[in-house]
Scaffold this motif. Structure first.
Motif, short mmCIF file in Angstrom:
data_model
loop_
_atom_site.label_atom_id
_atom_site.label_comp_id
_atom_site.label_asym_id
_atom_site.label_seq_id
_atom_site.Cartn_x
_atom_site.Cartn_y
_atom_site.Cartn_z
N GLN A 2 -29.13 39.71 -4.18
CA GLN A 2 -29.48 39.24 -2.84
C GLN A 2 -30.90 39.68 -2.47
N LYS A 3 -31.69 38.74 -2.00
CA LYS A 3 -33.07 39.03 -1.61
C LYS A 3 -33.08 39.86 -0.33
N THR A 4 -33.92 40.90 -0.32
CA THR A 4 -34.03 41.74 0.87
C THR A 4 -34.70 40.98 1.99
N LYS A 5 -34.08 41.00 3.15
CA LYS A 5 -34.67 40.37 4.33
C LYS A 5 -34.95 41.48 5.34
N TYR A 9 -33.43 44.89 8.82
CA TYR A 9 -33.74 46.28 9.17
C TYR A 9 -34.15 46.36 10.64
N LEU A 10 -34.95 45.39 11.08
CA LEU A 10 -35.35 45.34 12.49
C LEU A 10 -34.12 45.14 13.37
N GLU A 283 -46.62 46.01 3.69
CA GLU A 283 -45.82 46.92 2.88
C GLU A 283 -45.49 48.19 3.64
N VAL A 284 -46.44 48.67 4.42
CA VAL A 284 -46.20 49.87 5.23
C VAL A 284 -45.11 49.61 6.27
N MET A 285 -45.20 48.44 6.91
CA MET A 285 -44.20 48.09 7.92
C MET A 285 -42.82 47.98 7.29
N ARG A 286 -42.74 47.35 6.14
CA ARG A 286 -41.44 47.17 5.48
C ARG A 286 -40.84 48.51 5.06
N LYS A 287 -41.70 49.40 4.56
CA LYS A 287 -41.23 50.72 4.14
C LYS A 287 -40.71 51.50 5.34
N ASN A 288 -41.44 51.46 6.46
CA ASN A 288 -41.01 52.19 7.65
C ASN A 288 -39.76 51.58 8.27
N LEU A 289 -39.68 50.24 8.27
CA LEU A 289 -38.48 49.58 8.79
C LEU A 289 -37.25 50.01 8.00
N LEU A 295 -31.26 55.17 9.30
CA LEU A 295 -30.72 56.17 10.22
C LEU A 295 -29.80 55.57 11.27
N THR A 296 -29.76 54.24 11.36
CA THR A 296 -29.11 53.61 12.51
C THR A 296 -27.61 53.87 12.57
N PHE A 297 -26.94 53.87 11.40
CA PHE A 297 -25.51 54.13 11.43
C PHE A 297 -25.23 55.56 11.89
#
Length: 356
Positions: A2-5, A9-10, A283-289, A295-297
């Motif tokens: 499955q391709k990462t979307k 994450y957002l 890439e920075v945004m994706r890594k941080n997202l 941590l959300t769970f």
């Protein structure tokens, strides 16, 4: 594979923040705001409660989008093993903690019988109600996934349509005619929110034409305005109608997430976030997202404990500040502290069962 979307994450980040907002500053009684007459803060609580009610539905939609095509990646045995590890075990462990540190704080006897009763009725940690619904959904996933894998797009849309009728249409009919329909028990899905899980998969995997997206957005705006206007009108100008839900004097029926107006708003929000995917290219945004979304769970699990034990002491520091300032800082305090605790716990190897 499955391709990462990355918009997912957002989704996870904003849904967890919405849950924290909903549990900290949308209850006027909790804030000391009178519900007997209209005031700025009362209206603000109502509007914030409606706007930030998207937290759990987005989580449901994301779950559906992630797991309903599990057959393309692993077996049903592996699916259940993953759900037990990632959801059911943390839910049970945190419920046990909640029994001692939240349920017990209310003065209830800490007996095995009380734990079993409170656990089965969902009365240990109030915000954990969503676990019962998502576990019910997981039980249904093996056969729902067959609809997704082998059914046509029209069959999937028909499934969503039936769930909308049963879960959002029939309750409205019950309100209008003061009846209790039995049709809801005939649909083989557990819980009143199954439409969110399947709609999440559909919106994630099916390309929606621009004109249809605009229709969805327009309908969502109308439905959101309806939720706000109907809630205010029936709370303050038309009192004590049978079948309406009046906790603390505020009607919550019209923006209940099981109702059709909320479903329209949540679908539009999910679709809007999906359209942001091309913009999440850094890439920075994706890594941080990805890092924050991990941590959300933990935030879902931990934030009720922060609210019960630390929010009031924290607010003692700001007694002289206006309520509006408190409403700004309380969710940030609970969210950030819950995130910090989740991050620390995840770094402790043997505690991965608690915050996966």
């Amino acid at each position: 594979m499955q391709k990462t979307k990355y918009f997912m994450y957002l989704n996870a980040i904003i849904s967890s923040f919405a849950v924290v907002v909903a549990h900290t500053i949308t209850n006027p009684v909790q804030l000391g705001v009178s519900t007997t007459k209209i005031s700025f803060y009362l209206l603000l609580c109502i509007v914030l409660g409606i706007i930030f009610s998207y937290g759990v539905p987005l989580f449901f939609m994301q779950s559906g989008a992630n797991v309903l095509n599990y057959r393309d990646r692993y077996t049903t045995h592996v699916f259940f093993k993953k759900r037990i590890h990632k959801v059911i075990i943390p839910f049970i462990l945190w419920s046990i903690l909640g029994f001692f540190f939240i349920y017990g704080k209310e003065g209830f006897p800490l007996t095995i019988k009380n734990f079993c009763v409170a656990f089965l009725t969902g009365n240990i940690v109030g915000p954990y109600w969503f676990f019962y619904n998502i576990i019910g959904f997981y039980i249904c996933v093996p056969f729902i996934s067959l609809i997704i894998k082998y059914g046509s797009t029209n069959i999937i849309k028909y499934t969503i349509f039936i769930l909308i009728i049963v879960n959002t249409g029939i309750p409205i009919i019950n309100i209008l005619f003061n009846t209790q329909s039995s049709f809801g028990t005939s649909v083989p899905f557990i819980g009143p929110y199954a439409q969110y899980f399947i709609a999440g998969w559909y919106l994630n995997n099916v390309n929606i034409a621009k004109k249809n997206r605009l229709r969805i957005y327009s309908l969502a705006i109308v439905m959101l305005l309806f939720e706000i206007v109907a809630t205010i009108y029936f709370s303050f100008f038309v009192k004590h109608i049978p079948m309406l839900n009046y906790p603390d004097g505020i009607v919550k029926t019209f923006y209940d997430i099981a109702m059709f107006p909320s479903f329209c708003v949540m679908c539009a929000l999910f679709l809007f976030l999906k359209q942001l995917e091309p913009k999440l290219s850094s890439e920075v945004m994706r890594k941080n997202l990805k890092k924050v979304a991990g941590l959300t769970f933990g935030i879902y699990l931990i934030h009720p404990f922060i609210i019960v034990w630390l929010l009031n002491p924290f607010n003692q520091i700001f007694l002289q500040l206006p309520l509006i300032v408190k409403m700004l800082i309380d969710p940030l305090f609970v969210y950030c502290l819950s995130s910090l605790i989740a991050m620390i716990v995840r770094k402790i190897g043997l505690l991965h069962w608690i915050v996966p």
